[in-house]
Design a protein around this motif. Structure first.
Motif, mmCIF file in Angstrom:
data_model
loop_
_atom_site.group_PDB
_atom_site.id
_atom_site.type_symbol
_atom_site.label_atom_id
_atom_site.label_comp_id
_atom_site.label_asym_id
_atom_site.label_seq_id
_atom_site.Cartn_x
_atom_site.Cartn_y
_atom_site.Cartn_z
ATOM 1 N N PRO A 26 -6.285 4.622 -6.161
ATOM 2 C CA PRO A 26 -7.658 4.340 -5.710
ATOM 3 C C PRO A 26 -8.300 3.162 -6.459
ATOM 4 O O PRO A 26 -9.111 2.443 -5.899
ATOM 5 C CB PRO A 26 -8.419 5.632 -5.972
ATOM 6 C CG PRO A 26 -7.377 6.696 -5.981
ATOM 7 C CD PRO A 26 -6.155 6.022 -6.566
ATOM 8 N N LYS A 27 -7.914 2.944 -7.699
ATOM 9 C CA LYS A 27 -8.451 1.831 -8.462
ATOM 10 C C LYS A 27 -7.852 0.495 -8.006
ATOM 11 O O LYS A 27 -8.496 -0.534 -8.081
ATOM 12 C CB LYS A 27 -8.159 2.012 -9.951
ATOM 13 C CG LYS A 27 -8.840 3.195 -10.560
ATOM 14 C CD LYS A 27 -8.452 3.343 -12.002
ATOM 15 C CE LYS A 27 -9.010 4.638 -12.572
ATOM 16 N NZ LYS A 27 -8.547 4.871 -13.936
ATOM 17 N N ILE A 28 -6.614 0.529 -7.523
ATOM 18 C CA ILE A 28 -5.926 -0.702 -7.099
ATOM 19 C C ILE A 28 -6.445 -1.155 -5.735
ATOM 20 O O ILE A 28 -6.660 -2.327 -5.506
ATOM 21 C CB ILE A 28 -4.402 -0.474 -7.066
ATOM 22 C CG1 ILE A 28 -3.907 -0.169 -8.467
ATOM 23 C CG2 ILE A 28 -3.696 -1.676 -6.484
ATOM 24 C CD1 ILE A 28 -2.458 0.282 -8.535
ATOM 25 N N CYS A 29 -6.636 -0.226 -4.833
ATOM 26 C CA CYS A 29 -7.059 -0.572 -3.475
ATOM 27 C C CYS A 29 -8.546 -0.654 -3.421
ATOM 28 O O CYS A 29 -9.178 -1.112 -2.592
ATOM 29 C CB CYS A 29 -6.541 0.421 -2.471
ATOM 30 S SG CYS A 29 -4.770 0.468 -2.392
ATOM 31 N N ASN A 75 1.928 6.989 -4.145
ATOM 32 C CA ASN A 75 2.091 8.114 -5.073
ATOM 33 C C ASN A 75 1.648 7.778 -6.483
ATOM 34 O O ASN A 75 1.727 8.629 -7.368
ATOM 35 C CB ASN A 75 3.548 8.580 -5.075
ATOM 36 C CG ASN A 75 3.922 9.180 -3.726
ATOM 37 O OD1 ASN A 75 3.094 9.818 -3.074
ATOM 38 N ND2 ASN A 75 5.148 8.982 -3.319
ATOM 39 N N ASP A 76 1.199 6.585 -6.727
ATOM 40 C CA ASP A 76 0.695 6.182 -8.033
ATOM 41 C C ASP A 76 -0.669 6.837 -8.251
ATOM 42 O O ASP A 76 -1.542 6.746 -7.401
ATOM 43 C CB ASP A 76 0.573 4.666 -8.093
ATOM 44 C CG ASP A 76 0.245 4.159 -9.482
ATOM 45 O OD1 ASP A 76 0.074 4.972 -10.396
ATOM 46 O OD2 ASP A 76 0.160 2.928 -9.631
ATOM 47 N N PRO A 77 -0.864 7.517 -9.395
ATOM 48 C CA PRO A 77 -2.166 8.181 -9.598
ATOM 49 C C PRO A 77 -3.346 7.223 -9.684
ATOM 50 O O PRO A 77 -4.477 7.605 -9.432
ATOM 51 C CB PRO A 77 -1.986 8.937 -10.906
ATOM 52 C CG PRO A 77 -0.705 8.505 -11.486
ATOM 53 C CD PRO A 77 0.066 7.763 -10.459
ATOM 54 N N LEU A 96 0.822 -1.207 0.000
ATOM 55 C CA LEU A 96 0.000 0.000 0.000
ATOM 56 C C LEU A 96 0.859 1.262 0.000
ATOM 57 O O LEU A 96 0.581 2.210 -0.734
ATOM 58 C CB LEU A 96 -0.919 0.020 1.210
ATOM 59 C CG LEU A 96 -2.152 -0.859 1.151
ATOM 60 C CD1 LEU A 96 -2.927 -0.767 2.455
ATOM 61 C CD2 LEU A 96 -3.036 -0.485 -0.005
ATOM 62 N N PHE A 97 1.899 1.285 0.804
ATOM 63 C CA PHE A 97 2.768 2.446 0.842
ATOM 64 C C PHE A 97 3.581 2.584 -0.438
ATOM 65 O O PHE A 97 3.936 3.688 -0.835
ATOM 66 C CB PHE A 97 3.694 2.406 2.061
ATOM 67 C CG PHE A 97 2.995 2.796 3.323
ATOM 68 C CD1 PHE A 97 2.610 4.114 3.540
ATOM 69 C CD2 PHE A 97 2.696 1.860 4.284
ATOM 70 C CE1 PHE A 97 1.951 4.486 4.696
ATOM 71 C CE2 PHE A 97 2.041 2.214 5.446
ATOM 72 C CZ PHE A 97 1.662 3.534 5.650
#
Length: 72
Positions: free
Chosen positions: A69-72, A64-66, A59-60
Motif C-alpha cells: 500500500p505504501k508503494i502504490c 504479496n509484499d506487506p 503491481l502483481f
C-alpha cells in the motif's frame, strides 16, 4: 476466435469518426484530423503503452509484499 468480433468492432469504431466527419467537413479537414489522430497514436505507442505494459506486471509482483500500500 472470441476476440475476432471484438477486435473487428474496435477497428470499425476507430475508423467511424472519419466517415462521420466526411459528411460534415471537407476531405482536407478529414485528412488533417487523420494525421493528428495518427500522431496521437504514435505518442501513445511510444510513451503510454510501455508504461502500461510495465506497470501492471509490477503491481502483481508486489501484491504479496506487506508494504505494497505504501508503494502504490
Amino acid at each position: 476466435m472470441p476476440l475476432l468480433p471484438t477486435n473487428l468492432a474496435a477497428w470499425l469504431l476507430g475508423l467511424a469518426d472519419r466517415w462521420f466527419l466526411k459528411e460534415y467537413a471537407s476531405f482536407a479537414e478529414v485528412g488533417l484530423y487523420a494525421l493528428g489522430f495518427r500522431f496521437g497514436a504514435v505518442l501513445e505507442t511510444l510513451f503510454i503503452r510501455p508504461f502500461t505494459l510495465a506497470w501492471f506486471p509490477y503491481l502483481f509482483s508486489i501484491l504479496n509484499d506487506p508494504d505494497h500500500p505504501k508503494i502504490c
